[in-house]
Each structure stands twice: as structure tokens, then as C-alpha cells.
Design an enzyme around this catalytic site. Sequence first.
Site, PDB file in Angstrom:
ATOM      1  N   ASP A  37      43.153   6.601  46.945  1.00  0.00           N
ATOM      2  CA  ASP A  37      42.040   6.758  45.995  1.00  0.00           C
ATOM      3  C   ASP A  37      41.218   5.477  45.947  1.00  0.00           C
ATOM      4  OD1 ASP A  37      43.076   9.164  45.511  1.00  0.00           O
ATOM      5  OD2 ASP A  37      43.602   8.821  43.393  1.00  0.00           O
ATOM      6  N   ASP A  41      37.283   5.071  46.772  1.00  0.00           N
ATOM      7  CA  ASP A  41      36.296   4.563  45.811  1.00  0.00           C
ATOM      8  C   ASP A  41      35.501   3.392  46.374  1.00  0.00           C
ATOM      9  OD1 ASP A  41      36.916   6.468  44.007  1.00  0.00           O
ATOM     10  OD2 ASP A  41      38.315   5.226  42.850  1.00  0.00           O
ATOM     11  N   SER A  86      31.323  45.014  42.108  1.00  0.00           N
ATOM     12  CA  SER A  86      32.718  44.746  41.786  1.00  0.00           C
ATOM     13  C   SER A  86      33.581  45.752  42.540  1.00  0.00           C
ATOM     14  CB  SER A  86      32.941  44.828  40.289  1.00  0.00           C
ATOM     15  OG  SER A  86      32.574  46.090  39.849  1.00  0.00           O
ATOM     16  N   LEU A  87      34.874  45.648  42.352  1.00  0.00           N
ATOM     17  CA  LEU A  87      35.786  46.521  43.091  1.00  0.00           C
ATOM     18  C   LEU A  87      36.379  47.569  42.168  1.00  0.00           C
ATOM     19  CD1 LEU A  87      37.729  43.736  44.996  1.00  0.00           C
ATOM     20  CD2 LEU A  87      36.106  45.338  45.979  1.00  0.00           C
ATOM     21  N   LYS A 118      43.731  38.216  44.479  1.00  0.00           N
ATOM     22  CA  LYS A 118      42.565  38.420  43.616  1.00  0.00           C
ATOM     23  C   LYS A 118      42.538  37.274  42.609  1.00  0.00           C
ATOM     24  CE  LYS A 118      40.116  42.024  41.105  1.00  0.00           C
ATOM     25  NZ  LYS A 118      39.658  41.265  39.961  1.00  0.00           N
ATOM     26  N   ASP A 120      41.505  34.879  39.639  1.00  0.00           N
ATOM     27  CA  ASP A 120      41.002  35.190  38.310  1.00  0.00           C
ATOM     28  C   ASP A 120      40.112  34.043  37.834  1.00  0.00           C
ATOM     29  OD1 ASP A 120      40.609  36.511  36.003  1.00  0.00           O
ATOM     30  OD2 ASP A 120      42.612  36.187  35.177  1.00  0.00           O
ATOM     31  N   ARG A 139      27.398  36.070  39.318  1.00  0.00           N
ATOM     32  CA  ARG A 139      27.255  37.509  39.528  1.00  0.00           C
ATOM     33  C   ARG A 139      26.182  38.117  38.633  1.00  0.00           C
ATOM     34  NH1 ARG A 139      29.536  42.798  39.947  1.00  0.00           N
ATOM     35  NH2 ARG A 139      29.840  43.332  37.780  1.00  0.00           N
ATOM     36  N   LYS A 314      45.642  45.784  40.421  1.00  0.00           N
ATOM     37  CA  LYS A 314      45.836  44.820  39.326  1.00  0.00           C
ATOM     38  C   LYS A 314      47.310  44.780  38.931  1.00  0.00           C
ATOM     39  CE  LYS A 314      42.294  44.077  36.622  1.00  0.00           C
ATOM     40  NZ  LYS A 314      41.447  43.018  36.214  1.00  0.00           N
ATOM     41  N   CYS A 408      47.787  34.622  -1.407  1.00  0.00           N
ATOM     42  CA  CYS A 408      47.773  33.541  -0.417  1.00  0.00           C
ATOM     43  C   CYS A 408      49.125  32.824  -0.417  1.00  0.00           C
ATOM     44  CB  CYS A 408      46.654  32.557  -0.744  1.00  0.00           C
ATOM     45  SG  CYS A 408      46.670  31.110   0.327  1.00  0.00           S
ATOM     46  N   CYS A 411      48.450  29.086  -1.842  1.00  0.00           N
ATOM     47  CA  CYS A 411      48.007  28.733  -3.195  1.00  0.00           C
ATOM     48  C   CYS A 411      48.181  29.871  -4.198  1.00  0.00           C
ATOM     49  CB  CYS A 411      46.547  28.268  -3.172  1.00  0.00           C
ATOM     50  SG  CYS A 411      45.388  29.600  -2.820  1.00  0.00           S
ATOM     51  N   CYS A 432      42.477  25.555  -2.042  1.00  0.00           N
ATOM     52  CA  CYS A 432      43.625  26.012  -1.257  1.00  0.00           C
ATOM     53  C   CYS A 432      43.893  24.954  -0.178  1.00  0.00           C
ATOM     54  CB  CYS A 432      43.284  27.370  -0.657  1.00  0.00           C
ATOM     55  SG  CYS A 432      44.515  28.002   0.469  1.00  0.00           S
TER      56      CYS A 432
HETATM   57  S1  IVH Z   1      35.742  40.827  47.411  1.00  0.00           S
HETATM   58  C1  IVH Z   1      32.263  44.007  47.253  1.00  0.00           C
HETATM   59  N1  IVH Z   1      37.898  39.365  47.298  1.00  0.00           N
HETATM   60  O1  IVH Z   1      37.103  40.420  41.879  1.00  0.00           O
HETATM   61  C2  IVH Z   1      33.506  43.301  46.900  1.00  0.00           C
HETATM   62  N2  IVH Z   1      36.753  39.783  45.267  1.00  0.00           N
HETATM   63  O2  IVH Z   1      36.212  43.310  40.956  1.00  0.00           O
HETATM   64  C3  IVH Z   1      33.381  41.850  46.904  1.00  0.00           C
HETATM   65  N3  IVH Z   1      37.739  38.665  43.314  1.00  0.00           N
HETATM   66  O3  IVH Z   1      33.623  40.248  41.545  1.00  0.00           O
HETATM   67  C4  IVH Z   1      34.500  41.152  46.251  1.00  0.00           C
HETATM   68  N4  IVH Z   1      39.378  37.681  44.378  1.00  0.00           N
HETATM   69  O4  IVH Z   1      34.956  38.117  41.314  1.00  0.00           O
HETATM   70  C5  IVH Z   1      36.897  39.920  46.592  1.00  0.00           C
HETATM   71  N5  IVH Z   1      39.803  38.043  47.392  1.00  0.00           N
HETATM   72  C6  IVH Z   1      38.810  38.585  46.685  1.00  0.00           C
HETATM   73  C7  IVH Z   1      38.678  38.396  45.290  1.00  0.00           C
HETATM   74  C8  IVH Z   1      37.632  39.014  44.606  1.00  0.00           C
HETATM   75  C9  IVH Z   1      38.797  37.854  43.213  1.00  0.00           C
HETATM   76  C10 IVH Z   1      36.900  39.073  42.159  1.00  0.00           C
HETATM   77  C11 IVH Z   1      35.433  38.907  42.377  1.00  0.00           C
HETATM   78  C12 IVH Z   1      34.827  40.259  42.244  1.00  0.00           C
HETATM   79  C13 IVH Z   1      35.894  41.013  41.510  1.00  0.00           C
HETATM   80  C14 IVH Z   1      35.872  42.455  41.958  1.00  0.00           C
END
Ligand code: IVH
Length: 687
Positions: A37, A41, A86-87, A118, A120, A139, A314, A408, A411, A432
Amino acid sequence: MNNMDKEQAHLRIEKLTKELDHHNYQYYVLSRPSISDYDFDMLLNELIELEKQYPEFLSPQSPTQRVGGDITKVFRTVQHKYPMLSLANTYSEEEILNFDKRTRKGLVHDPIYVCELKYDGVAIGLTYKNGVLEKAVTRGDGIQGDDITANVKTIKSIPLKLKGNYPEEFEIRGEIFYPHQGFYKLNEEREVKGDNPFANPRNAASGTLKMQDSTEVAKRPLDCYLYILYGENLPHASHYKNLQEAKNWGFKISEDIKLCNSLKDILNFIRYWDKERANLPYDIDGIVIKLDSLQDQQSLGFTAKSPRWAISYKFKAEQVSTELLSISYQVGRTGAITPVANLKPVLLAGTTVKRASLHNSDIIKNLDVRIGDQVFVEKGGEIIPKIVGVDLPKRSLFSQEIKYISNCPECGTSLIRKEGEANHYCPNTYACPPQIKGSIEHFISRKAMNIDSLGEGKIDILYEKGLIKNFADLYKLRFEDIFGLEKIIPESEGKKERKVGFKEKSTQNIIKGIEASKQVGFEKVLYAIGIRYVGETVAKKLATYFKNIDALMNATFEELVEVDEIGDKIAQAVIDYFNYNANKSLIEELRIYGLQLELKEDPNLISSNILEGKLFVVSGVFANHSRDEIKSLVEQYGGKNTGSISSKTSYVLAGENMGPSKLAKAEKLGIPIISESEFEKLINLTT
Ligand code: IVH
């Protein structure tokens, strides 16, 4: 270094940039540090110095730019070139089987899948042109999102400049997340400062990315995995190969990606990660399964919301069952009552759980939990686990419904529950104990009187020893009253037992801090005294309008609602506050101690009565001042503000985006429409 000639400096800057980019890549993308480090720096400092001396060689992609600096007041909205969908979510293996069946039906050959984690966090789309990060967009609604480039540039694992053989233009998407270690540290710091902790790492990531000051973002250890590419000239027709290629350009691509060509492989991947995720240093909430071939993806296409060529599985939240021993009731700073379940200690997702929140009486009623029940406890996205159900067959015949408290626990005052609100409240705001302590904690907080030396646990000690009964009492404290006091705080919520006390240095700082707070501006004092619904912004508005505490104390309801953005609820809260005699005495005490109870005129502003008798309508957005600033300038120079245009209006002060109907009305009535700069000339703000 001063004597370095320009050409030499240029070469050195290029060399340092390359080296630092390489070390950053090794550290943040590969997690394989290649330098200490300290040495890093040193190189960085040398580059900073050289760029200062030769600003013509400072590139926006320089590693020195990772520290932030740009402030974004309002994030620009930008259209996504490729919609950000989204998926579809699934929760069972059977649904994965159906997905596989559907896919096979739509294709003429066997599919190859790519299984990924996936993450989060917060989805982000990064656009690169000629190897340079051009923009980073959230998004949003999938069609358009916020441009948060300034903040994203501070994330060290996101390359600002690419290596190797990348397409001229493409977008890469991924997830920005807050790693666990940094998250716990952040929350601890927030608690010490009196800020609310984030409920989970996802909220911390999203809260951080929304900050206006990128220097603050740079201090947070955000990270990012990229998981999909879009563009006309991608190197391969395989999603998997494209990701591997993107790794060579400098992106952080997960190692935990697997090509699968059978349902069995997919299910194994899911089962493995359902267990193994407990050992990851960041949160994942499932698995994403994608078709590998871009051609296959195209032939399956999309539904209205999501692609048919991908799906997410999920994970179920981890659940255990344990015995409900008792319920305690906590009284919060605002008087809100929270029931808390005391549980027989049980191991859940790596930590021992002893307590769970029950939120309010409705939740207890709906769950019909009873003392002695075996209850199911779950850890969802939040830190505090929750009770999700009762194991009814195990219930004792003699169990009884829980009777919610009516007084409460601190008090004894009868609790109230306002219509439409889920929580019961203790209305004894000013007597209180937890509410008094809460009001003192609020008084000293950073955005109020900023006596931060009086941090965690110290107010408790002073209150319990009878040294302070309200916030005005703080100004009576002397060094010798508090030096040496201490208290042991028992372990709770995963935090170890610790000692809080008044050591010599900290006591001196506290006394100094209290003294210094006498210079804190009136608007902050107004915020600090804790009138209900009077947050920072409202306090500022009231202070600017009424100028001193006496005018505010004497204001009628009608006068209060006259103030811009002050509605009935706030006006009534102000009236109620000052109707209470104890509050009036508190204010008098603060006055005696010398706190700022009136707005200090800015000595740089020479005001006059040049606008006397003039009626202004201020509308739109201005370049040099906020609308409120303009309005207070009008008043400072003797003018008056009104909301609507009439024949009495003297001037319409028009900013950008002023409504067309207002403009038309002003024109029709022949009222002069002036710009911000014309207004500035009028009051002689410019020469
Ligand atoms: S692919 C058209 N891959 O999950 C699909 N998404 O519900 C493009 N996410 O909005 C998304 N890990 O924020 C993809 N390995 C992954 C992911 C991923 C997390 C999130 C992402 C997306 C949401 C889909």
C-alpha cells in the site's frame, strides 16, 4: 522534479498511469496485490504532483481521478440503448425443469446453459467507446436510468480504460455491491455518528450510489461484477466466451460461472451455491441461468418484461424453529413502541439469534404467536431476523393469546394509536425517559448542534446520573461533574460488551464542543430543538422566513402556512410545541446560555429597501441561486413574494422551465418579465 522538462513529464505520467492501472487491476479485480500500500501511495502521489504541474496531461481516466471530486446535484436521465430488462423469477426446481422444457421446444438443437450467481446489489450499465468508460447508468425504469458516472468512476474494480482488443463501442452490465466486511464497518461508523444503519448491503450500495458528492462515494469500498455484454461487434457468438474475453479487457468477471448442458448440471449448481453462499464475502440471492448462444437467445426472444432465454432461481431464506420465551416492548426516540420477541438462542445463517422484531400489534395478531410457541424464524435481506409463522401442531393446550400492552413500559402513560398508523405511541413526549434521551441525542447530532464528542452511550450516563434532564441542561455541565463517569454496556445484537466513559481528553472535547455549539446558526438550533415534522429543510425555511425565535413563537397558524412548503401538519406541530410551557422555558434557558436564536445577517450582503412596495412572482429554475434564495433576496431588499400573477404583480422573475400558462398570463397583463441577471442588476448584486 521541478526541473523535469515537459516531454519527460509526459512520459513519466504515462508510465505511472500504466503502472498504477496495473496495480489497481491486480488488487481490485484479481485480488492479487502486486505492491505494498505504501509503495502504491508513493507512485500515486508522484502522479498527483506531476498532473498538478502539467495539467495539460491530466486525463479523466487517470488513476488519480478515482478519489472523486465531482458533485452531481441532480443525476441526468438517459435513455438506455438496449432496454434494461429484469428476469423472470422462479423458486422451485420444478420451475427450472419447465424452463428447460420450454427452451428445448423453442430450439432445434440441445441448449447449452450458463449458470451464474445472482448478485444482490444495484444493476449498472457501463458504456465504453474506444476503450474509455463513457457513461454509467442505473436501471431506472428499464427504458431510462440515472447517469451516475461520477460516482461509478470511484469504484476501483471498474476499468476507466480498457486493455487488449476490445470492440470500438459496447455496453457491459453488472451489479455494484457492498462487500460484507465494509458493510459492517460502515454501519458501526454510522451508529457512532447517530445516522441510521443500512438494513442490508444492497441498501448500502444503492444509498452510496445516490450520494451527490463523489468524494464520499470514493471512501466506500463498493465493488462490481459484470455479467452481460451488448453491442454490434462483440467478439463471440457465445455469452460465456464474451465474458471470458471481457476479463482480458480488465473487467471483473466471476470465476463462479459454469457451462451446463443438462438439467442435472443446473440443479447441482443451484444446490451447491444454496449452501456455499453462506461463505461468500458478499450477498447473492439466487442463481441466473442463461442460454449461451446469442443466436439461440435471439430466436427465443422476449416477453413484455423479460427474456425467454434466461431465468433466475431465487434462494429461499434460511429458516429455523425455536421457542418464543417472552415479548419485550421497546420505546423509541419518537415514542413508537416496538414489540421484540425473545427467543431461545438458535443458530441461523452463521449467527446466533436471540431476538426477532415483531414490528407492531397487528403482526402479533396476524401471526397469532403465543408465549411458549415453537416459531419459525427467517433471515431475509434484513439484518434483524423475523418470525414468519408458528408451528401450530406443537402448541401447548394451555397457551394464551398475547394481550398487547396498554401502558408505556418506561413511564406508565396510556398508549395511543393514531388512525391509519401501525404502531402504538407513548404520548408522554417530554417526560418519558427514552424520549427525553432521544431528544437530547437528536439535539447533539451532527446536522443539529454537532456536539459529536458526546457520542454513543454518554447521554445515557448523564441522564441516568441525573446530570441532565433535557438538552438545555447540557450547558450547565462542568468538567468536574462528568470527568471519570463510566458505564458498561452489555453485549447486544452481535456487539461485544464495552465500556463507555468520560476520560480526560474526551471530557475536555465535550466541554469544548458544548461551548462551540453556542455559535451554531439559528436554523440548526431550530432543527435541534426537535419540533415534530421540522426536519433540516423545514427548519431552514422557517428560520429564513421568521428570522428569530420570538417571531416564530408568536406566529399564528395562518402566518405559518403562508411560508413556502409549510402545510397544516407542520404549522400545527409548531403551534403545539410552543404552547407547551416546558418548551418555552427550555427556549428561555437556551437564550440565557447564549445560543443563536436569530438569523445572523450575512455581512457580505448590503441590503436596502430598493424593492419596497414591489410584488414578485418567482417561477422556474435559476442558474445562480435556488428559488428560495431568490425569494429571500426579494424580502431582504424590501419586496414581497406572492404565488400567483395578478394585475398587482410588479415583476415576474422567470427562470428556466417556467410554466407556459404563467408566461402567457404575465404577457396578457403586461407585467414585466425579468431574468435572474436582470434581477441581480435591480438589487445591485452585479455591477
Ligand atoms: S442478467 C436481461 N446476470 O438481477 C437479463 N442479472 O432480475 C439481464 N442480476 O436486473 C440480467 N446477477 O440486477 C444477470 N449474473 C447475473 C445477475 C443479474 C444479478 C440482477 C440484475 C438484474 C436482475 C434481474
